[in-house]
Design a protein around this motif. Structure first.
Motif, mmCIF file in Angstrom:
data_model
loop_
_atom_site.group_PDB
_atom_site.id
_atom_site.type_symbol
_atom_site.label_atom_id
_atom_site.label_comp_id
_atom_site.label_asym_id
_atom_site.label_seq_id
_atom_site.Cartn_x
_atom_site.Cartn_y
_atom_site.Cartn_z
ATOM 1 N N UNK A 1 10.690 -4.871 1.909
ATOM 2 C CA UNK A 1 10.139 -5.711 0.864
ATOM 3 C C UNK A 1 10.529 -5.276 -0.536
ATOM 4 N N UNK A 2 10.796 -3.980 -0.704
ATOM 5 C CA UNK A 2 10.984 -3.464 -2.060
ATOM 6 C C UNK A 2 12.302 -3.951 -2.673
ATOM 7 N N UNK B 1 11.608 -2.980 -8.173
ATOM 8 C CA UNK B 1 10.349 -2.364 -7.740
ATOM 9 C C UNK B 1 10.555 -0.903 -7.376
ATOM 10 N N UNK B 2 11.676 -0.622 -6.710
ATOM 11 C CA UNK B 2 11.965 0.783 -6.361
ATOM 12 C C UNK B 2 11.977 1.645 -7.620
ATOM 13 N N UNK C 1 10.419 1.009 -10.466
ATOM 14 C CA UNK C 1 9.038 1.138 -10.963
ATOM 15 C C UNK C 1 8.263 2.192 -10.153
ATOM 16 N N UNK C 2 8.456 2.164 -8.861
ATOM 17 C CA UNK C 2 7.727 3.089 -7.995
ATOM 18 C C UNK C 2 8.164 4.523 -8.266
ATOM 19 N N UNK D 1 6.465 5.752 -11.347
ATOM 20 C CA UNK D 1 5.078 6.157 -11.088
ATOM 21 C C UNK D 1 5.023 7.523 -10.416
ATOM 22 N N UNK E 1 15.592 8.214 -5.303
ATOM 23 C CA UNK E 1 15.085 8.364 -3.936
ATOM 24 C C UNK E 1 15.588 9.682 -3.341
ATOM 25 N N UNK F 1 9.735 6.542 0.118
ATOM 26 C CA UNK F 1 9.386 6.017 -1.204
ATOM 27 C C UNK F 1 7.966 5.442 -1.185
ATOM 28 N N UNK G 1 4.834 6.886 -3.322
ATOM 29 C CA UNK G 1 4.221 5.994 -4.314
ATOM 30 C C UNK G 1 2.709 5.940 -4.095
ATOM 31 N N UNK H 1 6.198 -2.390 4.183
ATOM 32 C CA UNK H 1 5.136 -2.886 3.297
ATOM 33 C C UNK H 1 5.654 -3.029 1.873
ATOM 34 N N UNK H 2 5.098 -3.998 1.170
ATOM 35 C CA UNK H 2 5.549 -4.271 -0.195
ATOM 36 C C UNK H 2 4.751 -3.443 -1.209
ATOM 37 N N UNK H 3 5.322 -3.317 -2.392
ATOM 38 C CA UNK H 3 4.630 -2.627 -3.481
ATOM 39 C C UNK H 3 3.281 -3.299 -3.763
#
Lengths: 444, 486
Positions: free
Chosen positions: A5-6, A10-11, A13-14, A17, A23, B358, B362, B433-435
């Motif tokens: 999904x990422x 988004x990767x 952004x994650x 955080x 990665x 990841x 997170x 799973x999504x963010x």
């Protein structure tokens, strides 16, 4: 990649955080010298369409050479109602985990409680677990259980008419233990009582009987159970669940532990697994059972509900003192069997048993009328028998295959000295037309 | 909207004469059953199975299914269980004629397609493990452990060495000691360091010429990679023992590092975790094992081999420990694993682990303020947080969080495992799973931590049942329905 999904954004952004630059940095705890410096050597990735073509081609290589199934040897081509597939396809069932959180798993828990009840009704026993791997390991687990119940850890006795692969599993499980697995030969197709009595003694944990046995013959099960009890051993009966639509139930003749390969109850052959191990026993042995048990209780508001019960026997609590190392059961296959038994009910199971039995006897009558073919053992049988082929079993199998019929397995597969015998089984699915055509082909 | 009538027990819906299926009349010549099977062998009654119609059976089980949480309906971050998405294409392909209906005793001639699929699965699993020889036979991870330990025992017996001990850290899955016990070994449990790693000094003390196998999960059950695994393997090998890798956590390292490369001699896979065999509410699993070349001849069999003419056949390895189950293996699950591996390829597998790691990191970063992680700021594919301070300060325990999360529409994480962390909350989000989902989950845990403790302690509030009485279940076991006398 299809299942991720990422997005790259988004990767990023994650990672921000997390406070990591990349990665790769997340894998820093793996020493660099241990990391793989090249891509894995794998076949190229396939899209869904390409995969469907690839699998379709592999499947076709089998299906083009498959014949009408008259094969036996422990798993069978019984009819599976569409409703069984519909229930097992509910992804709330098949994508759930072991029901550790009872509040989020009442569906599976109740279905397994119903499974346990249905197995008891089927076998005439008092308690059942929620399933084991398959028929062979169920025999091993029953043998271990018999040792715990009797306190006799040195010896179990198995009839030579028990499925050779089940006996092989017991041998493997026992290979580094003190316990010996004694096999009593059955040259006449069933147990020889004198030999059985010779093998049994006051050190024996259990006698393992298969009914109907591997050769298809019916054992004198009641008398064998009595012989085991005379020396204080438990009687373990491995049975064909479909046969219980007609035959005396093991609970009626005093069996202590009943095991079974439950594949016939609504699960397709799929080259040998996943299948279904069934294990049921007398109430008094309940706490010595292996595997998962579901129990009814009430919740905080007094509502009836279901939970995993007596978990203190299991490996995640008891570790090396557990009754078994088994962790998964066969939940989805147990669900299939539950749906199958629910749909068939008592009448349906009786009909499947009777149809299979009548058709098997018609096959036997037609095949043994052909020169060079006879029953290897002149004993009553249920849906399967051992066919003796004077001109060689392999030749008969090849001849049948040529005409589009699969018979077997060859007994040479289990005993190289036996070149004349093979198994033939029928289910309710076979028609008179097919049976006649098989007989005509072998008569050629 | 719930239909509680349909979820009454199946047996309460039974009425004499109802049918769920009818069968065609017999088309073979009539004969007396007495002549086929002696009366004494036939039961005088049919088993007391319930009598229910097909529509009733369907409504019953479909309604029951709605009482479950599942991967297809909910985020299911159950640590150690790898609850990833199960692709639908696998279900369709596993049902293809020629695969689903193939008898295990079909001749090699009529099962070439099946054997090729299994052979290629062996090859791919060997490559991912970095261990060249594979047996697909074990029915599940625990059986893979047992099979590999028996392989080790056979190997040492062959060498005339009497090694009786299996060592494992206290963070190990319960199956490790249970399998070692069944295989006939003495179990030696090693306390971990306060960081949750293998204590090298303790290991050194225990290693001797009686040590057969050191079993280790890597990444370990705390979601950490054992940095010293290279040294650990050298120490075990120097003592003449073998290293067993419990592959439960392979989802973290696909294509990144390989058990064979970091010193493992044997390992099992959980195809139902890492390679998306659906969990089926507790099985079927599939637990293939991979071993070094010098152990190959002891593998359980049959295994699939390719002969000189390019045909596939079943073979028993030369000094095989024998069978660990009847028939070939859990082929239906292996087939789903095969589909997955063919879909992903090398790059896709690596991306699986990258995104699993990841997602876990997170979530760790989002949660550590309220649920600290004693093992530090970084993890692999899962992490073990502790609700200890929340329990001390507010009386909200790991179990309370687990139960309250159900109200928020999330399945609970694994709690109270591994036992080395007090009030453990073990979270494994997986890569599928999504963010957005992870954000919502983290927000739910933050919200729970601020809720009234009594309210949380009374949770769940919205599920069909609430906090079943386990003690009563165990004291007065009711394991089956029985008819009540009228």
């Amino acid at each position: 990649m299809a299942y991720l999904d990422n997005t790259p954004e988004q990767q990023r952004e994650m990672l921000a955080t997390i406070g990591a630059a990349s990665i790769e940095e997340l894998f820093a705890q793996i020493p660099a010298e241990l990391q793989l410096k090249r891509p894995l050597d794998m076949p190229p990735a396939l899209t869904e369409m390409e995969l469907q073509t690839a699998l379709g081609n592999l499947a076709k290589q089998n299906s083009e050479r498959q014949g009408t199934c008259f094969m036996g040897g422990g798993c069978y081509d019984h009819f599976i109602p569409a409703a069984v597939d519909a229930i097992a396809s509910r992804s709330e069932f098949y994508t759930a985990y072991t029901p550790y959180q009872a509040e989020a798993s009442q569906g599976s828990l109740q279905a397994f409680y119903e499974f346990q009840t249905l197995v008891c009704q089927l076998t005439g026993m008092e308690v059942s677990n929620a399933s084991l791997y398959e028929g062979g390991t169920s025999v091993s687990e029953a043998a271990f259980m018999a040792m715990r119940v009797t306190g006799r850890y040195k010896k179990v006795v198995l009839l030579g008419s028990v499925h050779p692969e089940y006996r092989a599993v017991v041998d493997t499980y026992f290979s580094d233990l003190e316990c010996e697995a004694i096999v009593v030969p059955t040259p006449n197709g069933i147990a020889d009582f004198a030999a059985v009595r010779d093998a049994l003694d006051d050190q024996t944990a259990c006698l393992v009987i298969q009914q109907p046995n591997f050769f298809g013959c019916l054992e004198e099960a009641r008398e064998l159970v009595e012989a085991a009890h005379e020396v204080g051993a438990l009687a373990v009966v491995s049975c064909d669940p479909i046969s219980l639509g007609m035959l005396v139930r093991p609970g009626e003749y005093g069996a202590d532990i009943v095991v079974a390969e439950g594949q016939s109850l609504g699960t397709p052959l799929q080259y040998g697994g996943p299948f279904l191990g069934i294990l049921a026993c007398r109430q008094k042995f309940m706490r010595k059972m292996p595997g998962r048990l579901i129990g009814e209780t009430t919740d905080r508001d007094g509502r009836p509900c279901f939970v995993l019960n007596l978990q203190a026997r299991e490996q995640h609590i008891r570790r090396d003192k557990a009754t078994s190392n088994i962790c998964t059961n066969q939940g989805l296959i147990a669900l299939r069997a539950t749906a199958y038994m629910a749909l068939l009910g008592k009448q349906g199971l009786g009909e499947v048993a009777e149809l299979s039995c009548r058709k098997a006897h018609y096959v036997a009558e037609r095949l043994t009328a052909i020169d060079g073919f006879s029953l290897a053992y002149d004993r009553p049988f249920f849906k399967e028998f051992t066919l003796r082929c004077e001109n060689g079993a392999a030749e008969a199998l090849a001849k049948a295959a040529q005409a589009g019929f699969d018979i077997g397995p060859l007994l040479s597969q289990f005993d190289a000295s036996n070149q004349t015998d093979l198994l033939v089984a029928t289910t309710e699915c076979r028609t008179r037309h097919e049976i006649d055509a098989l007989a005509d082909a072998l008569a050629q | 909207m719930r239909n509680t009538q349909a979820t009454q027990l199946l047996f309460d819906q039974s009425h004499p004469g109802r049918r769920g299926i009818t069968f065609p009349a017999s088309d073979v010549p009539e004969g007396a059953l007495d002549e086929m099977i002696p009366a004494a062998q036939r039961s005088k009654s049919l088993p007391e199975l319930p009598e229910v119609t097909e529509p009733a059976v369907i409504r019953h089980y479909v309604n029951l299914s709605t009482l479950n949480m599942s991967v297809d309906t909910h985020f299911y971050p159950l640590g150690s269980c790898t609850m990833k998405y199960n692709p639908k294409r696998h279900e369709r392909l596993a049902a293809l004629p020629g695969l689903v209906d193939l008898h295990p005793y079909a001749t090699a001639h009529s099962s070439q397609g099946m054997l090729q699929m299994l052979f290629e699965t062996q090859e791919m699993l060997a490559e991912i493990a970095g261990l060249p020889a594979v047996s697909l036979q074990p029915a599940a991870g625990a059986q893979g452990e047992l099979a590999a330990l028996l392989v080790a025992a056979a190997y040492f017996r062959d060498r005339g060495e009497k090694r009786t001990k299996v060592l494992f850290p206290d963070s190990a899955h319960g199956t490790n000691p249970a399998s070692a016990n069944i295989a006939g070994f003495e179990c030696v449990q090693l306390p971990s360091t306060d960081k949750g790693f293998v204590d090298l000094d303790l290991l050194k003390e225990q290693l001797d010429d009686q040590t057969a196998v050191f079993m280790i999960t890597n990444p370990n059950t705390l979601g950490m990679f054992e940095r010293e695994i290279g040294t650990i393997a050298e120490m075990v090998h120097a003592a003449g023992g073998l290293v067993y890798i419990d592959g439960a956590n392979m989802n973290a390292i696909l294509g990144i590092t390989r058990p064979g490369d970091f010193g493992g001699d044997m390992m099992h896979y959980n195809v139902h975790k890492t390679f998306t065999g659906p969990h089926g509410a507790g099985g079927p699993g599939s637990g293939p094992i991979a071993v070094r070349d010098f152990l190959a001849e002891y593998l359980p069999g049959p295994v699939v081999a390719k002969n000189d003419t390019g045909e596939f056949q079943l073979e028993q390895p030369a000094k095989s420990i024998g069978r660990v189950r009847s028939f070939f293996g859990n082929v239906g699950i292996l087939l789903r694993g095969y589909c997955y591996l063919r879909t992903l390829g090398a790059q896709g597998l690596r991306e699986v682990s990258e995104n699993a790691v990841l997602n876990a990191n997170y979530l760790l970063a989002k949660l550590k303020g309220v649920l600290p992680v004693p093992q530090g700021d970084r993890c692999m594919h899962e992490f073990v947080a502790t609700a200890k301070s929340l329990a001390t300060k507010k009386g909200i325990t790991a179990m309370d969080i687990a139960k309250r999360l159900l109200d928020y529409g999330f399945h609970a994480p694994t709690v109270y495992f591994p036992m080395v962390v007090p009030e453990a909350v073990m979270v494994e989000p997986t890569e599928t799973e999504s963010k957005e989902t992870l954000d919502a989950f983290a927000a739910a845990i933050l919200a729970i931590s601020e809720e009234d403790a009594d309210y949380v302690h009374a949770a769940p509030h919205t599920t069909p049942v609430r906090r079943p009485d386990d003690v009563k279940a165990a004291r007065q076991p009711n394991l089956r329905w029985t008819p009540t006398c009228e």
